[in-house]
Write a protein that holds these residues in place. Structure first.
Motif, short mmCIF file in Angstrom:
data_model
loop_
_atom_site.label_atom_id
_atom_site.label_comp_id
_atom_site.label_asym_id
_atom_site.label_seq_id
_atom_site.Cartn_x
_atom_site.Cartn_y
_atom_site.Cartn_z
N SER A 294 -20.41 -7.93 -20.57
CA SER A 294 -21.47 -7.23 -21.31
C SER A 294 -22.79 -7.98 -21.21
CB SER A 294 -21.07 -7.08 -22.78
OG SER A 294 -19.89 -6.33 -22.91
N TRP A 295 -22.70 -9.32 -21.21
CA TRP A 295 -23.92 -10.11 -21.15
C TRP A 295 -24.69 -9.88 -19.86
CZ3 TRP A 295 -27.03 -12.44 -24.34
CH2 TRP A 295 -27.96 -13.37 -23.86
N ASP A 296 -24.00 -9.61 -18.76
CA ASP A 296 -24.68 -9.33 -17.49
C ASP A 296 -25.54 -8.08 -17.60
OD1 ASP A 296 -23.43 -11.55 -16.29
OD2 ASP A 296 -21.64 -10.36 -15.83
N VAL A 297 -25.01 -7.05 -18.28
CA VAL A 297 -25.78 -5.82 -18.47
C VAL A 297 -26.96 -6.08 -19.41
CG1 VAL A 297 -25.68 -3.41 -19.21
CG2 VAL A 297 -23.70 -4.46 -18.09
N GLY A 343 -23.28 -23.94 -39.10
CA GLY A 343 -22.38 -24.64 -38.21
C GLY A 343 -23.09 -25.24 -37.02
N THR A 344 -22.30 -25.69 -36.06
CA THR A 344 -22.86 -26.35 -34.89
C THR A 344 -23.58 -25.39 -33.95
OG1 THR A 344 -20.73 -26.11 -33.76
CG2 THR A 344 -21.11 -28.17 -34.98
N ASP A 345 -23.31 -24.09 -34.10
CA ASP A 345 -23.94 -23.10 -33.23
C ASP A 345 -25.29 -22.62 -33.77
OD1 ASP A 345 -21.80 -23.19 -31.48
OD2 ASP A 345 -20.73 -21.56 -32.48
N VAL A 346 -25.72 -23.20 -34.88
CA VAL A 346 -26.98 -22.79 -35.50
C VAL A 346 -27.87 -24.02 -35.69
CG1 VAL A 346 -28.07 -21.68 -37.48
CG2 VAL A 346 -25.82 -20.90 -36.71
N GLU A 347 -29.12 -23.88 -35.31
CA GLU A 347 -30.08 -24.97 -35.47
C GLU A 347 -31.40 -24.39 -35.94
OE1 GLU A 347 -32.12 -28.64 -32.92
OE2 GLU A 347 -30.72 -27.27 -31.98
N ALA A 348 -31.90 -24.86 -37.08
CA ALA A 348 -33.17 -24.40 -37.66
C ALA A 348 -33.18 -22.88 -37.80
CB ALA A 348 -34.35 -24.87 -36.82
N ASP A 358 -21.38 -15.56 -26.41
CA ASP A 358 -19.99 -15.38 -26.83
C ASP A 358 -19.83 -14.17 -27.73
OD1 ASP A 358 -19.20 -17.58 -25.40
OD2 ASP A 358 -19.25 -18.97 -27.09
N ILE A 359 -20.76 -14.00 -28.68
CA ILE A 359 -20.68 -12.83 -29.57
C ILE A 359 -20.87 -11.55 -28.79
CG2 ILE A 359 -21.85 -11.68 -31.49
CD1 ILE A 359 -22.48 -14.46 -32.62
#
Length: 550
Positions: A294-297, A343-348, A358-359
């Motif tokens: 999906s990310w490619d589209v 979490g670690t996937d979020v910054e500021a 990934d989502i």
């Protein structure tokens, strides 16, 4: 915000940011002197503010709109440990908050002078002060009981008490020291009122000049010197600076919230939805489809959307849009608060790129956050925010590309009304069939008394709120969407929202087709379906797409 030796006010949005009108309209509320109940007129169908009443016997302590608004907004958006905020698309919340702080500072200076005056002319002569306050409280009570005779009864009460006070001065029942003290207790509060009126009028002129300046486009600066720490020991200034920096960072967050029929908070309700869904079939029966995600589209659509501002004709067209990847979190329609991803996937307050991918590729069914690619225009100086959101999902062998339209309309006209000099129509004495306009004092008698009575209590806001009441902001709170109207009542704004759908939809389909062809997918059915949608998108009627008829 940079730390320096001087504070020059908020950063004025540069030309092209598109948020000046909405920002300054909301900021002007901090300087207004309307009644607090006026804020109810600005509420929309989904977000209602609450006027928390005070004590019925203490209406003299009731705040006006500017006092309650500036205090509520500053406390809600800068308090330590505050709840998350909704982004203010089309406006700059930091500028609005800084004007609220500046308005609080102006009123604090006035209240300091009034407090000293209350001590000199009121506290020392407390019996007289209490007596006059009771009279004015009764006058306010009478004025609210009978609309037709309110003014006459209230004035008669005040004049009657004044006459009794004059008789009391002439026929004093006391002698010696107490006689002179009683006379001073009657006269000193009246003298204090005359001095307080001058202080109140000077401040009222300043506040109204700022109110008018913001709506006239003169870029009135907000003076907030306490936001710049001048030494390492100024912890309060450093905390305020950090709170403003956090506010700006949260404004840039790529995480938004979907609240059912309310739509995506901050972006407005969903007024239209178009879906392209067909089976993935190989163009060559002897070969399988080349695997893609999906990310490619989405990435191909993202690249193609950058070309929206270009066209074959030199006729103006689209301004440069903001194109971002959004993580949408579902919340309940009546949710009173939101919780941002951590979490670690979020910054500021920003969800990192790998987490977004990934989502996009994995969270397409069931619970969890969803990914949307958004293209957003801020038009009409921030009064109109158009957002088109694109999501791509693959379930089994079906590829679905969905485009939804969201529109956030102008701020309520309450915030765009300029100050008017108080006047009154009176009948001419010699020509009773004609009327004339008489200018009234900028700060009437009752208002001077109210401000003077409130001044000593402003040092402890909880007590003042308990006595006079306060403003409770709608939750989940965001400055822009809380008082936004629908754009469909404005013909040109509605046209802009509807016109944006067709070009975006065709760009999305074109980019998706190219990815499918490159990966060996038969695009005949997709092409036919795209042609059908191109016809359906010509429908000029906005719909309530989030209200399912089930």
């Amino acid at each position: 915000m940079s730390v320096g030796t001087e504070w020059d006010g908020p950063q004025v949005p540069v030309s092209g940011d598109g948020g000046e009108a909405a920002t300054f309209a909301l900021a002007s509320a901090a300087y207004r002197d309307n009644g607090l109940e006026e804020i109810k007129k600005a509420d929309n169908d989904w977000h209602q503010s609450t006027v928390k009443p005070g004590r019925k016997w203490a209406t003299i302590f009731r705040p006006n709109l500017g006092e309650a608004f500036s205090r509520a907004v500053a406390d809600r958006m800068l308090a330590p440990g505050r709840k998350p905020l909704i982004q203010s698309f089309g406006a700059d919340p930091q500028v609005i908050v800084e004007h609220c702080l500046a308005a609080n500072n102006i009123r604090r200076d006035r209240d300091n002078r009034l407090s000293l005056l209350m001590v000199a002319c009121g506290l020392i002569f407390l019996p007289g002060l209490i007596g006059w306050l009771v009279v004015f409280q009764l006058r306010r009570f009478v004025a609210r009981r009978d609309a037709k005779r309110a003014g006459w009864l209230a004035s008669a009460l005040l004049y009657g008490v004044g006459l009794l006070a004059a008789l009391f001065l002439l026929k004093m029942p006391f002698h010696g020291f107490w006689a002179w003290y009683a006379r001073a207790a009657v006269v000193a509060p009246v003298l204090g009122w005359f001095l307080a009126r001058r202080i109140c009028e000077r401040t009222a002129k300043d506040l109204r000049a700022r109110w008018d300046g913001l709506l006239s486009g003169s870029s009135v600066g907000a003076k907030v010197p306490e936001a710049v720490p001048r030494s390492p020991g100024e912890t309060a200034a450093e905390q305020l600076r950090q709170s403003l920096a956090r506010l700006s960072a949260e404004q840039q967050s790529n995480s938004v919230f979907y609240a059912g029929p309310k739509g995506i908070l901050g972006m407005g309700t969903r007024w239209g939805a178009w879906q392209l869904a067909e089976d993935l079939v190989s163009a060559d029966p002897t070969r399988e489809i080349h695997p893609f995600r999906s990310w490619d589209v989405v990435r191909a659509i993202h690249d193609q959307l950058r070309m929206l501002e270009r066209g074959p004709l030199n006729t103006g067209g689209f301004p440069r849009p903001s194109i971002r990847h959004w993580i949408v979190t579902p919340i309940g329609e009546k949710a009173a608060a939101v919780s941002r991803p951590e979490g670690t996937d979020v910054e500021a307050f920003q969800v990192k790129s790998h987490a977004i991918q990934d989502i996009c590729n994995k969270q397409q069914f069931g619970s969890g956050d969803r990914h949307y690619l958004g293209v957003q225009w801020t038009l009409w100086d921030g009064q109109l925010v158009i957002t088109m959101l694109i999501t791509v999902t693959v379930l089994h062998e079906t590829l679905r590309i969905e485009v939804t339209g969201h529109a956030l309309g102008p701020v309520n006209p309450l915030f765009t009304a300029k100050p008017e000099a108080p006047t009154k129509e009176v009948t001419k004495s010699l020509k009773p069939w004609e009327t004339r306009t008489v200018k009234l004092p900028l700060v009437p008698t009752d208002e001077v008394v109210r401000l003077a009575a409130r001044a000593p209590l402003t040092w402890y806001p909880p007590l003042l709120n308990w006595l006079g009441g306060s403003l409770v902001l709608p939750e989940p709170f965001g400055l822009r969407h809380a008082w936004a109207d629908q754009p469909w009542r404005h013909r040109f704004m509605a046209d802009d929202a509807l016109r944006a759908a067709t070009p975006v939809l065709r760009v999305v389909h074109s980019a998706a087709m190219r990815v499918l062809e490159d990966n060996g997918v038969d695009t005949e059915k997709f092409g036919n379906r795209s042609s059908v949608l191109s016809g359906l998108v010509q429908d000029p009627t906005p719909r309530k797409a989030d209200l399912y008829d089930a």
